[in-house]
Design a protein around this motif. Sequence first.
Motif, short mmCIF file in Angstrom:
data_model
loop_
_atom_site.label_atom_id
_atom_site.label_comp_id
_atom_site.label_asym_id
_atom_site.label_seq_id
_atom_site.Cartn_x
_atom_site.Cartn_y
_atom_site.Cartn_z
N LEU A 26 56.20 -13.82 -14.57
CA LEU A 26 56.92 -14.75 -15.44
C LEU A 26 58.38 -14.32 -15.60
CD1 LEU A 26 56.91 -17.20 -17.24
CD2 LEU A 26 56.05 -15.79 -19.12
N LEU A 27 58.63 -13.04 -15.77
CA LEU A 27 60.00 -12.55 -15.92
C LEU A 27 60.81 -12.80 -14.66
CD1 LEU A 27 59.25 -9.16 -17.72
CD2 LEU A 27 60.38 -11.14 -18.73
N VAL A 28 60.20 -12.61 -13.49
CA VAL A 28 60.90 -12.84 -12.23
C VAL A 28 61.23 -14.33 -12.08
CG1 VAL A 28 60.57 -12.89 -9.72
CG2 VAL A 28 59.99 -10.83 -11.01
N ARG A 29 60.27 -15.20 -12.41
CA ARG A 29 60.50 -16.63 -12.28
C ARG A 29 61.64 -17.10 -13.18
NH1 ARG A 29 58.02 -18.72 -7.75
NH2 ARG A 29 56.11 -17.55 -7.43
N ARG A 30 61.81 -16.45 -14.32
CA ARG A 30 62.82 -16.90 -15.29
C ARG A 30 64.13 -16.11 -15.19
NH1 ARG A 30 60.18 -19.70 -19.40
NH2 ARG A 30 58.52 -20.88 -18.38
N ALA A 31 64.13 -15.03 -14.43
CA ALA A 31 65.32 -14.16 -14.38
C ALA A 31 66.57 -14.95 -13.99
CB ALA A 31 65.08 -13.03 -13.38
N PRO A 32 67.71 -14.66 -14.63
CA PRO A 32 67.93 -13.60 -15.64
C PRO A 32 67.76 -14.09 -17.08
CG PRO A 32 70.04 -14.52 -15.00
CD PRO A 32 68.98 -15.28 -14.22
N ALA A 33 67.08 -15.21 -17.27
CA ALA A 33 66.92 -15.74 -18.62
C ALA A 33 65.98 -14.85 -19.45
CB ALA A 33 66.36 -17.16 -18.56
N ILE A 34 66.10 -14.98 -20.76
CA ILE A 34 65.25 -14.23 -21.69
C ILE A 34 63.93 -14.97 -21.85
CG2 ILE A 34 65.03 -13.40 -24.07
CD1 ILE A 34 68.13 -13.38 -24.16
N VAL A 35 62.83 -14.21 -21.81
CA VAL A 35 61.50 -14.77 -22.07
C VAL A 35 61.04 -14.22 -23.42
CG1 VAL A 35 59.12 -14.95 -21.28
CG2 VAL A 35 60.98 -14.85 -19.61
N SER A 36 60.74 -15.11 -24.35
CA SER A 36 60.37 -14.68 -25.69
C SER A 36 59.01 -14.02 -25.71
CB SER A 36 60.37 -15.87 -26.65
OG SER A 36 59.26 -16.73 -26.38
N ARG A 37 58.78 -13.22 -26.73
CA ARG A 37 57.48 -12.57 -26.91
C ARG A 37 56.36 -13.60 -27.00
NH1 ARG A 37 54.10 -11.15 -31.03
NH2 ARG A 37 53.05 -9.14 -30.87
N GLN A 38 56.60 -14.70 -27.74
CA GLN A 38 55.57 -15.72 -27.91
C GLN A 38 55.26 -16.41 -26.59
OE1 GLN A 38 53.79 -16.18 -30.85
NE2 GLN A 38 52.47 -17.25 -29.39
N GLU A 39 56.27 -16.64 -25.76
CA GLU A 39 56.02 -17.27 -24.47
C GLU A 39 55.17 -16.38 -23.57
OE1 GLU A 39 58.41 -19.52 -20.83
OE2 GLU A 39 59.52 -18.62 -22.49
N LEU A 40 55.42 -15.08 -23.61
CA LEU A 40 54.60 -14.14 -22.84
C LEU A 40 53.15 -14.17 -23.34
CD1 LEU A 40 56.96 -11.05 -22.47
CD2 LEU A 40 56.08 -12.49 -20.63
N LEU A 41 52.98 -14.16 -24.66
CA LEU A 41 51.62 -14.21 -25.22
C LEU A 41 50.90 -15.49 -24.80
CD1 LEU A 41 52.34 -12.88 -28.84
CD2 LEU A 41 51.05 -11.69 -27.05
N ASP A 42 51.59 -16.63 -24.89
CA ASP A 42 50.98 -17.91 -24.53
C ASP A 42 50.63 -17.97 -23.05
OD1 ASP A 42 51.19 -18.78 -27.12
OD2 ASP A 42 53.01 -19.96 -26.79
N SER A 43 51.53 -17.45 -22.21
CA SER A 43 51.32 -17.53 -20.77
C SER A 43 50.19 -16.63 -20.30
CB SER A 43 52.62 -17.15 -20.04
OG SER A 43 52.44 -17.17 -18.66
N VAL A 44 50.08 -15.44 -20.87
CA VAL A 44 49.10 -14.46 -20.40
C VAL A 44 47.75 -14.63 -21.09
CG1 VAL A 44 48.56 -12.00 -20.20
CG2 VAL A 44 50.89 -12.83 -19.75
N TRP A 45 47.78 -14.85 -22.42
CA TRP A 45 46.52 -14.86 -23.17
C TRP A 45 46.10 -16.23 -23.67
CZ3 TRP A 45 49.79 -10.53 -23.68
CH2 TRP A 45 49.22 -9.30 -23.31
N GLY A 46 47.00 -17.22 -23.64
CA GLY A 46 46.63 -18.55 -24.09
C GLY A 46 46.18 -18.55 -25.54
N ASP A 47 45.01 -19.17 -25.80
CA ASP A 47 44.49 -19.28 -27.17
C ASP A 47 44.02 -17.94 -27.73
OD1 ASP A 47 44.93 -21.97 -27.25
OD2 ASP A 47 42.93 -22.50 -26.55
N GLU A 48 43.62 -17.04 -26.87
CA GLU A 48 43.03 -15.77 -27.32
C GLU A 48 44.13 -14.72 -27.48
OE1 GLU A 48 39.92 -14.76 -24.64
OE2 GLU A 48 38.88 -16.67 -24.89
N GLU A 49 44.97 -14.92 -28.46
CA GLU A 49 46.09 -14.01 -28.67
C GLU A 49 45.58 -12.62 -29.03
OE1 GLU A 49 49.94 -13.89 -31.58
OE2 GLU A 49 49.57 -15.72 -30.43
#
Length: 222
Positions: A160-183
């Motif tokens: 995800l970081l590579v796809r968005r580089a050099p943009a900032i990826v928020s903590r919540q976006e990482l949580l949603d992308s990796v864990w979805g509903d099961e935070e």
Amino acid sequence: MKILVVEDNPQVAETIMDYLELAGHQLDCAYHGQAALQLLAEQRFDVIIMDVMMPRLDGLSAVTRLREQGIATPVLFLTARDSLDDKLAGFRAGGDDYLIKPFAMEELEVRLQALALRGPRGNIGAICVGELTLDHSRGQATRAGIPLKLGKIPFQILTLLVRRAPAIVSRQELLDSVWGDEEPDSDALRSHIYALRNALDKPFATPMLETLHGQGYRLVAR
């Protein structure tokens, strides 16, 4: 075929799954785009049936995101929206076929078989950020030609970081992308970021993974 059905209407999803299971296929189901992304991070499917209008994350956004993550599985959009603009939006998002509701189950299965025979889109390709190269289709990452040893979740975060580089990826976006509903609990993301940093930066003279407090994370080219 192993098929993922992404449909927020339980009755429609059940009808599709019953028919395709009787036809001898393996099925799994998600009721919104976010849950689909989580399943696709964990399992491989031959083809995806994707509704367009869904809560949490709509079908177009879900497919855009999975293509950004390098997932090349063929997608058939299933929707009542039948204008040319709607169809073009589906293909631009990364869809491979478009079937209008109501539809015949026989046609749905034939279209799915055609997509499965065609197989995944051509290799979305390796992506480079500075001296880092990530090949999502092979599950490999190298820095300055040196392979990085990464677990599944650190690799997902790096993707995800590579796809968005050099943009900032928020903590919540990482949580949603990796864990979805099961935070996960509050320390899980921190632990995986630590593991990623150790693999990506520790052996090298200059760091690539930056933490911006209160904003998120980003990769910078070195």
